[in-house]
Design a protein around this motif. Structure first.
Motif, PDB file in Angstrom:
ATOM      1  N   GLY A  34      56.074  11.748  66.656  1.00 15.61           N
ATOM      2  CA  GLY A  34      57.056  11.087  66.317  1.00 15.61           C
ATOM      3  C   GLY A  34      57.104   9.714  67.602  1.00 15.61           C
ATOM      4  O   GLY A  34      56.549   9.762  68.464  1.00 15.61           O
ATOM      5  N   ASN A  58      64.413   1.135  56.070  1.00 11.85           N
ATOM      6  CA  ASN A  58      63.920   2.542  56.003  1.00 11.85           C
ATOM      7  C   ASN A  58      64.634   3.013  57.200  1.00 11.85           C
ATOM      8  O   ASN A  58      64.080   2.706  58.107  1.00 11.85           O
ATOM      9  CB  ASN A  58      62.735   2.558  56.026  1.00 11.85           C
ATOM     10  N   ILE A  61      65.163   9.159  61.717  1.00  9.37           N
ATOM     11  CA  ILE A  61      65.603  10.566  61.738  1.00  9.37           C
ATOM     12  C   ILE A  61      66.034  10.680  63.339  1.00  9.37           C
ATOM     13  O   ILE A  61      65.445  10.162  64.189  1.00  9.37           O
ATOM     14  CB  ILE A  61      64.766  11.686  61.513  1.00  9.37           C
ATOM     15  N   THR A  94      65.151  18.233  57.883  1.00 11.55           N
ATOM     16  CA  THR A  94      66.047  17.186  58.305  1.00 11.55           C
ATOM     17  C   THR A  94      67.309  17.312  57.651  1.00 11.55           C
ATOM     18  O   THR A  94      67.223  17.171  56.256  1.00 11.55           O
ATOM     19  CB  THR A  94      65.286  15.848  58.052  1.00 11.55           C
ATOM     20  N   SER A 139      57.911   8.909  62.055  1.00  7.58           N
ATOM     21  CA  SER A 139      56.473   9.281  62.398  1.00  7.58           C
ATOM     22  C   SER A 139      55.816   8.156  63.011  1.00  7.58           C
ATOM     23  O   SER A 139      56.156   7.046  62.934  1.00  7.58           O
ATOM     24  CB  SER A 139      55.732   9.582  61.066  1.00  7.58           C
ATOM     25  N   GLU A 176      55.497  16.069  57.398  1.00  6.62           N
ATOM     26  CA  GLU A 176      56.688  15.787  57.657  1.00  6.62           C
ATOM     27  C   GLU A 176      57.633  16.725  57.165  1.00  6.62           C
ATOM     28  O   GLU A 176      57.498  17.412  56.074  1.00  6.62           O
ATOM     29  CB  GLU A 176      57.006  14.228  57.340  1.00  6.62           C
TER      30      GLU A 176
HETATM   31  O1  TXA Z   1      58.910  15.735  60.328  1.00  7.51           O
HETATM   32  C1  TXA Z   1      59.546  14.438  60.263  1.00  7.51           C
HETATM   33  O2  TXA Z   1      60.410  14.363  59.869  1.00  7.51           O
HETATM   34  C2  TXA Z   1      58.993  13.350  61.377  1.00  7.51           C
HETATM   35  C3  TXA Z   1      59.131  13.708  62.751  1.00  7.51           C
HETATM   36  C4  TXA Z   1      58.439  12.784  63.833  1.00  7.51           C
HETATM   37  O3  TXA Z   1      60.056  14.183  63.320  1.00  7.51           O
HETATM   38  N1  TXA Z   1      59.645  12.298  61.108  1.00  7.51           N
HETATM   39  C5  TXA Z   1      59.388  11.386  60.113  1.00  7.51           C
HETATM   40  O4  TXA Z   1      60.098  10.374  60.176  1.00  7.51           O
HETATM   41  O5  TXA Z   1      58.768  11.691  59.166  1.00  7.51           O
HETATM   42  P1  TXA Z   1      59.947   9.030  59.014  1.00  7.51           P
HETATM   43  O6  TXA Z   1      60.815   7.967  59.551  1.00  7.51           O
HETATM   44  O7  TXA Z   1      58.589   8.580  59.167  1.00  7.51           O
HETATM   45  O8  TXA Z   1      60.521   9.517  57.628  1.00  7.51           O
HETATM   46  C6  TXA Z   1      61.919   9.792  57.533  1.00  7.51           C
HETATM   47  C7  TXA Z   1      62.274   9.793  56.042  1.00  7.51           C
HETATM   48  C8  TXA Z   1      62.175   8.403  55.231  1.00  7.51           C
HETATM   49  O9  TXA Z   1      61.531   8.685  53.912  1.00  7.51           O
HETATM   50  C9  TXA Z   1      63.400   7.926  55.338  1.00  7.51           C
HETATM   51  O10 TXA Z   1      63.925   6.835  54.338  1.00  7.51           O
HETATM   52  C10 TXA Z   1      64.241   9.432  55.063  1.00  7.51           C
HETATM   53  O11 TXA Z   1      63.707  10.322  56.122  1.00  7.51           O
HETATM   54  N2  TXA Z   1      65.558   9.242  55.831  1.00  7.51           N
HETATM   55  C11 TXA Z   1      66.104   9.112  57.174  1.00  7.51           C
HETATM   56  N3  TXA Z   1      67.431   8.939  57.389  1.00  7.51           N
HETATM   57  C12 TXA Z   1      67.919   8.884  56.164  1.00  7.51           C
HETATM   58  C13 TXA Z   1      69.086   8.627  55.448  1.00  7.51           C
HETATM   59  N4  TXA Z   1      70.401   8.574  56.363  1.00  7.51           N
HETATM   60  N5  TXA Z   1      69.203   8.575  54.028  1.00  7.51           N
HETATM   61  C14 TXA Z   1      68.421   8.707  53.192  1.00  7.51           C
HETATM   62  N6  TXA Z   1      66.843   8.994  53.772  1.00  7.51           N
HETATM   63  C15 TXA Z   1      66.725   9.088  55.113  1.00  7.51           C
END
Ligand code: TXA
Ligand code: MG
Length: 329
Positions: A34, A58, A61, A94, A139, A176
């Protein structure tokens, strides 16, 4: 800016100081690495988006080190939420809750919900605890690149953009986290991962699944972007026969393809160039991103065997199909 890579002990010590000074630090988790910053500080959140080159719509988390840290971040919390938390936190899940006032809009990209995750990785949790604040982290890849599962992957994308990478070795899970939206009537998976729909349904009764096609109106804003793409074209072969045919066709055109197969297919692939993703589903999941990164350096096209739909492979195929733009031969 020079980017340091430090082992966990030294890295956590320096990393926590950097976070408190408003900097961005890459850290290991059991899913992927991350790119973390203080989730409560909008200027730090802006630095995360900038380092990654991520579109501002976007959301990120928010990562915590203990269950009690959830409550200040959320506006509502029910009994069934509690059962999910008890069962799967810490872990590669998550959960999306209605957000509280203290979560800046930039973290959630203006949405009223916040995604919260407590990693299983001890290094991750020690780091977050040492920081003393919730850690917003996508990520640690550059936007549209494959997620990093080693410190070296992070360095490839982030060298010169961030001050520190904490090295925790290879990520154990390799893809992820599962993203589960708890704000609708039925909990809904927005992104599949190692925590499967069956495991979740076991706790909450029923969940809506996400099928994994690339669709523009997907409820997780991040799902509409092209993700996880190697720098060379990639296709999925529906079976070994198609894989072999496609390989031979490409070689006849003077191309330099590479097959990604399972251990069981080593015989069938013959003397064609291949990488073995592993024998078990867990091995395939752990290796997929590393192999995609390594492969793009040594071939001009990747042909990946369809990995099946059982258990975690459904989630791995979600990533593989995205990486290949849904192209199947
Ligand atoms: O395994 C993981 O989740 C990794 C590690 C570092 O924890 N993090 C990760 O974060 O994959 P990222 O930002 O690459 O992907 C997060 C996903 C994205 O598709 C984002 O749109 C979605 O989660 N997301 C985050 N918060 C959201 C929200 N409030 N509503 C809808 N989708 C959300
Ligand atoms: Mg990502």
């Amino acid at each position: 800016m020079e980017t340091l890579i430090l082992d966990s002990e030294k890295g956590i010590e320096l990393g926590a100081k950097l976070i408190q000074a408003g900097e961005v630090v890459a850290f290991p988790t059991e899913t992927v690495y991350g790119l973390g910053g203080n989730a409560l500080d909008p200027s730090c959140v802006a630095k995360i988006y900038a380092a990654k080159g991520r579109p501002a719509d976007n959301p990120l988390i928010v990562h915590i080190s203990k269950v009690d840290d959830i409550y200040p971040l959320v506006a509502e919390f029910s009994e069934s939420n509690k059962r999910l938390v008890e069962r799967f936190m810490p872990g590669p899940l998550t959960l999306l809750f209605p957000k509280s006032e203290i979560v800046p809009d930039s973290v959630t990209a203006g949405l009223k919900t916040v995604g919260i995750r407590m990693p299983k990785s001890e290094i991750a949790r020690k780091f977050i605890e040492a920081c003393g604040v919730p850690i917003a982290a996508p990520s640690a890849n550059a936007s549209t690149r494959v997620s990093p599962t080693t410190a070296k992957h992070v360095y490839e994308d982030m060298n010169g953009r961030i001050p520190l990478i904490i090295d925790g070795g290879d990520s154990e899970v390799g893809i992820e986290s599962t993203v589960l939206d708890l704000t609708g009537e039925i909990p809904t998976i927005l992104r599949p991962g190692a925590i499967t729909p069956e495991m979740l349904a076991d706790v909450v009764g029923s969940v809506k699944t996400h099928k994994g096609e690339v669709i523009s109106s997907a409820p997780a804003p991040g799902m509409k972007y092209k993700h996880y793409a190697p720098t060379v074209p990639m296709v999925v072969a529906k079976d070994m026969k198609s894989l072999v045919e496609d390989y031979d066709k490409k070689v006849a055109k003077n191309m330099n393809p590479l097959c990604l197969i399972r251990g069981q297919a080593v015989q069938a692939v013959g003397n064609r160039r291949y990488v073995n993703l592993g024998n078990t589903d867990a091995e395939v999941c752990r290796n997929i991103y590393r192999v995609m990164r390594d492969s793009e350096k040594v071939c001009d096209s990747i042909i990946c065997i369809h990995l099946g739909e059982s258990g975690v492979c459904k989630s791995v195929m979600n990533r593989v199909l995205k990486a290949s733009g849904g192209k199947i031969v």
